[in-house]
Motif scaffolding. Sequence first.
Motif, PDB file in Angstrom:
ATOM      1  N   SER A  81       0.387  -1.816   0.011  1.00  0.00           N
ATOM      2  CA  SER A  81      -0.071   0.196   0.380  1.00  0.00           C
ATOM      3  C   SER A  81       0.757   1.127   0.091  1.00  0.00           C
ATOM      4  CB  SER A  81      -0.894  -0.166   1.120  1.00  0.00           C
ATOM      5  OG  SER A  81      -2.055  -0.970   0.608  1.00  0.00           O
ATOM      6  N   LYS A  85       1.080   3.544  -2.987  1.00  0.00           N
ATOM      7  CA  LYS A  85       0.509   5.294  -3.067  1.00  0.00           C
ATOM      8  C   LYS A  85       1.591   6.737  -3.467  1.00  0.00           C
ATOM      9  CE  LYS A  85       0.140   8.531   1.498  1.00  0.00           C
ATOM     10  NZ  LYS A  85       0.837   8.949   3.001  1.00  0.00           N
ATOM     11  N   ASN A  90      -4.236   4.431  -7.193  1.00  0.00           N
ATOM     12  CA  ASN A  90      -5.151   4.309  -5.957  1.00  0.00           C
ATOM     13  C   ASN A  90      -6.118   2.788  -6.783  1.00  0.00           C
ATOM     14  OD1 ASN A  90      -4.067   6.466  -4.798  1.00  0.00           O
ATOM     15  ND2 ASN A  90      -5.660   7.886  -6.458  1.00  0.00           N
TER      16      ASN A  90
END
Length: 90
Positions: A81, A85, A90
């Motif tokens: 993640s 990011k 996304n």
Amino acid sequence: SKFSKEEIEYTIIRLEEAGFIIATIDWVNARPFYVSVGSLTWKGHEFLDNVRDSKVWSETKEVASKVGSVSLSMLATIASSVITKSLGIN
């Protein structure tokens, strides 16, 4: 010498069960008799690649510390993640 034989065996067994390493584990009377690590799996390599960058690892630990303790699988998810990011995906 920092960790006992039992702690090391336990960790190897759990890493093998989680699919991060390939290990040989021979059991006698429901206890590990022989434990040997062969290699990392694809999943193990992927985790190490994801946390290799010190910025990614620092942010991963920061996020994980908010919970207190997390599993290695959760750390892998957090690291992915963090990378996603940073790439703006996304």
